[in-house]
Design a protein around this motif. Sequence first.
Motif, PDB file in Angstrom:
ATOM      1  N   ASP A 101      -5.774  -4.969  13.560  1.00 19.05           N
ATOM      2  CA  ASP A 101      -4.504  -4.543  14.128  1.00 19.05           C
ATOM      3  C   ASP A 101      -3.444  -4.700  13.045  1.00 19.05           C
ATOM      4  N   LEU A 102      -2.744  -3.600  12.720  1.00 22.09           N
ATOM      5  CA  LEU A 102      -1.775  -3.669  11.631  1.00 22.09           C
ATOM      6  C   LEU A 102      -0.684  -4.696  11.895  1.00 22.09           C
ATOM      7  N   SER A 103      -0.336  -4.892  13.150  1.00 25.93           N
ATOM      8  CA  SER A 103       0.703  -5.874  13.464  1.00 25.93           C
ATOM      9  C   SER A 103       0.259  -7.292  13.148  1.00 25.93           C
ATOM     10  N   SER A 104      -1.052  -7.509  13.058  1.00 29.42           N
ATOM     11  CA  SER A 104      -1.551  -8.855  12.750  1.00 29.42           C
ATOM     12  C   SER A 104      -1.428  -9.178  11.267  1.00 29.42           C
ATOM     13  N   LEU A 105      -1.027  -8.197  10.444  1.00 32.38           N
ATOM     14  CA  LEU A 105      -0.961  -8.385   8.998  1.00 32.38           C
ATOM     15  C   LEU A 105       0.423  -8.793   8.515  1.00 32.38           C
ATOM     16  N   VAL A 106       1.362  -8.949   9.443  1.00 30.00           N
ATOM     17  CA  VAL A 106       2.695  -9.423   9.068  1.00 30.00           C
ATOM     18  C   VAL A 106       2.560 -10.773   8.357  1.00 30.00           C
ATOM     19  N   GLY A 107       3.253 -10.896   7.224  1.00 37.91           N
ATOM     20  CA  GLY A 107       3.164 -12.122   6.439  1.00 37.91           C
ATOM     21  C   GLY A 107       2.232 -11.990   5.252  1.00 37.91           C
ATOM     22  N   GLN A 108       1.312 -11.007   5.294  1.00 39.80           N
ATOM     23  CA  GLN A 108       0.465 -10.750   4.134  1.00 39.80           C
ATOM     24  C   GLN A 108       1.213  -9.823   3.173  1.00 39.80           C
ATOM     25  N   THR A 109       0.643  -9.604   1.985  1.00 37.96           N
ATOM     26  CA  THR A 109       1.230  -8.648   1.055  1.00 37.96           C
ATOM     27  C   THR A 109       0.382  -7.390   1.033  1.00 37.96           C
ATOM     28  N   ALA A 110       1.037  -6.269   0.726  1.00 41.79           N
ATOM     29  CA  ALA A 110       0.374  -4.967   0.747  1.00 41.79           C
ATOM     30  C   ALA A 110       0.648  -4.228  -0.547  1.00 41.79           C
ATOM     31  N   GLN A 111      -0.257  -3.329  -0.887  1.00 42.18           N
ATOM     32  CA  GLN A 111      -0.093  -2.505  -2.082  1.00 42.18           C
ATOM     33  C   GLN A 111      -0.783  -1.172  -1.845  1.00 42.18           C
ATOM     34  N   ALA A 112      -0.081  -0.085  -2.098  1.00 38.41           N
ATOM     35  CA  ALA A 112      -0.647   1.249  -1.913  1.00 38.41           C
ATOM     36  C   ALA A 112      -1.337   1.705  -3.190  1.00 38.41           C
ATOM     37  N   VAL A 113      -2.424   2.454  -3.021  1.00 37.72           N
ATOM     38  CA  VAL A 113      -3.187   3.000  -4.144  1.00 37.72           C
ATOM     39  C   VAL A 113      -3.500   4.460  -3.848  1.00 37.72           C
ATOM     40  N   VAL A 114      -3.400   5.302  -4.862  1.00 45.06           N
ATOM     41  CA  VAL A 114      -3.747   6.716  -4.732  1.00 45.06           C
ATOM     42  C   VAL A 114      -4.880   7.010  -5.701  1.00 45.06           C
ATOM     43  N   ARG A 115      -5.934   7.612  -5.195  1.00 39.77           N
ATOM     44  CA  ARG A 115      -7.108   7.890  -6.041  1.00 39.77           C
ATOM     45  C   ARG A 115      -6.900   9.218  -6.774  1.00 39.77           C
ATOM     46  N   LEU A 116      -6.086   9.169  -7.819  1.00 34.66           N
ATOM     47  CA  LEU A 116      -5.779  10.374  -8.588  1.00 34.66           C
ATOM     48  C   LEU A 116      -6.947  10.833  -9.444  1.00 34.66           C
ATOM     49  N   ASN A 117      -7.761   9.869  -9.909  1.00 36.03           N
ATOM     50  CA  ASN A 117      -8.860  10.175 -10.824  1.00 36.03           C
ATOM     51  C   ASN A 117     -10.166  10.262 -10.047  1.00 36.03           C
ATOM     52  N   PRO A 118     -10.605  11.460  -9.692  1.00 35.90           N
ATOM     53  CA  PRO A 118     -11.824  11.585  -8.877  1.00 35.90           C
ATOM     54  C   PRO A 118     -13.087  11.207  -9.637  1.00 35.90           C
ATOM     55  N   TRP A 119     -12.992  11.064 -10.960  1.00 38.04           N
ATOM     56  CA  TRP A 119     -14.169  10.702 -11.739  1.00 38.04           C
ATOM     57  C   TRP A 119     -14.314   9.191 -11.857  1.00 38.04           C
TER      58      TRP A 119
END
Length: 496
Positions: A101-119
Motif C-alpha cells: 500500500d503506497l500510503s504505508s511508505l510514508v517516512g521512507q525515501t523514494a527515487q524515480a528511475v527511467v529505463r532510457l537504455n534498453p540495452w
Amino acid sequence: MRRISRLVLCLIAISGLFLLWPDAARTQEIQIKLDPNLGVENFSGRVYVFFTAGQSEPRNGPNWFRPEPIISLDVSNWTPEKTITLTQQTPGLLRFPRDVDLSSLVGQTAQAVVRLNPWERTVGTGPGNAHSDVSAVAEDKVTSLTVNQINPDVEVEKTDRVHIVELNSKLVSDFHQRPVSLKASVVVPQDYDQKPNKRYPVIYEIPGFGGTYRYGWNRLLAPPTNSEDVSFIKVMLDPECPLGHHVFANSENNGPWGDALVEELIPEIDRQFRTDAREYGRFLTGHSSGGWSSLWLQVAYPEVFGGVWSTSPDPVDFRDFQRINLYQPGENMFTDTYGKRRPLARMRDQILIWYNDFSDMEDVLGPGGQLHSFEAVFSPRGDDGKPAPLWDRKTGEIDTSVAETWKKYDISLILKENWSELGPHLNGKIHVLMGDVDNFYLEGATVLLDETLDGLGSDAEVILFKGRDHMNLFQGGLHESIEQQIADQYRKFQNQ
C-alpha cells in the motif's frame, strides 16, 4: 423537536467525517516529471520508483535477500510537459510486494528511475538510464520526483597490464539488426613486455549474474600462484545483455553469443596478444551463472578449449532445477508437492528468498532479471517476440511444453545423449566444484551431473565441498588451487 435534534447530530457527525476525510481517504500520489534539460523529448518504456527505509539511494536496490518496495509503469510518448501521477489505482501499475500500500511508505525515501537504455540490464544504476534525486515520501499525500540525471558509463582503468578489447560482432549485430559489441578486459602477465618472443596460455573467466568485464578484472592482477614457468594472459568476458546473462549460449532470444565468442572475439584476442592459440592453450572458469557458462562452452566447443574449472554452476541438470524437476508433470515453481512454498535461497538453515516473491520482484523490474535470464536463454521466442514463459507468474504452474524445449540446454542430458561423439574430446577437461549446501540449492543438479558422468565412464572431476556454500566456496585458497591445476594441465600437454 426530538427529530430536529437527531438531524443536527447526524449533520455534526457527517461534517466530522468530512473533516477527517482528506487525511484518511486521499490516495497517496507520486508525481514524476522529466527535467527539460535531460534532453529526453519523447519516451516510451518503463518508469520506476524505488523505496528504502535505509540511508542509501533507493535506486541501488533491490537487495536480493532484503528487497524493499518497488513500483513501475510502462508509459508511452512521455514528454517534459507531462506529469506522471502514480496512485494505488493507476491502471497497469506493477507493485512489489504485490499487496504493498503506497500510503504505508510514508517516512521512507523514494527515487524515480527511467529505463532510457534498453540495452542495459541493470535498472537503477545502469549506464544510460536516468534517475531523480532522493525524496522523502510526503505525509501530505503528494511526493514529487523530477528525473534530472543520467547514469554515467563505467570505464575500466587501463594500464600497461590491463587492456580492453572491443569489436563489433557481425553475428550478434545481424541477429539484433543493430550494432552490438563484444567486450573483454585482458590482463597480461608481469613479464609480458620483458619476454617479447614468448606466447602465453589464456584463462577465460565468465563472471556470474550481474558481473561484467568492468568488474573483477583487478583480481586477475594478482601474482601467479603456480611455479614461474607458466604465466597466463587472463581475460574477463562480458556476459551481460538486455535480457540478463546470455551465458555464451546461442539462443533464439539473445542471439549467437557462443559462436560470436569463438569465431570473433577469441580470434581478435589472439591477433592483439601473444597467446598460445592452440586448443590446450585456452582454459575456462567461472562462478555461478559464469560456472554454467564455462561448462557449457567446454561442452559446446570441446575442441576449442583445453579444460574447464566450473564453480557453483547454475542448474546443470534440469531434473533438479533448484529442487524442481522441470520434466515432471504437475510440478510448480512456487509450491512443492505438499503445497508448501518453495524457497529460492538460504543462509545456513534460514530461508532468505521465496520463489514466488522473487518472481514477483522480477516482473516489476522487467527484462534482465536472473529468472527471466534463464527463459531468455533456454526458451523459444513466443509469438509476442518475448521468451516463452516457463511458468505462470500468478500460479507458478509449469508449462511442460516449454520445459521440453529446454532440453537442448540441459548439460547433463546433452552429455548423456552425445557421449560417443563428445567423450573423446573431453578427456581430462571437466572439473566442477560446488559446496554441498549451496545458497541457491544448486548442489542437487551437480550431484545428478556427477552420476551421469560416472555412468558414462568419464574421468571428469566433480567435487562437492562439505559445509561450503555459494558464497564461501573459495575460502582456503581455491582460486589459487584452480590456477595451479590449470598450470599443471598446460604443462602436461606441453610435454606430450
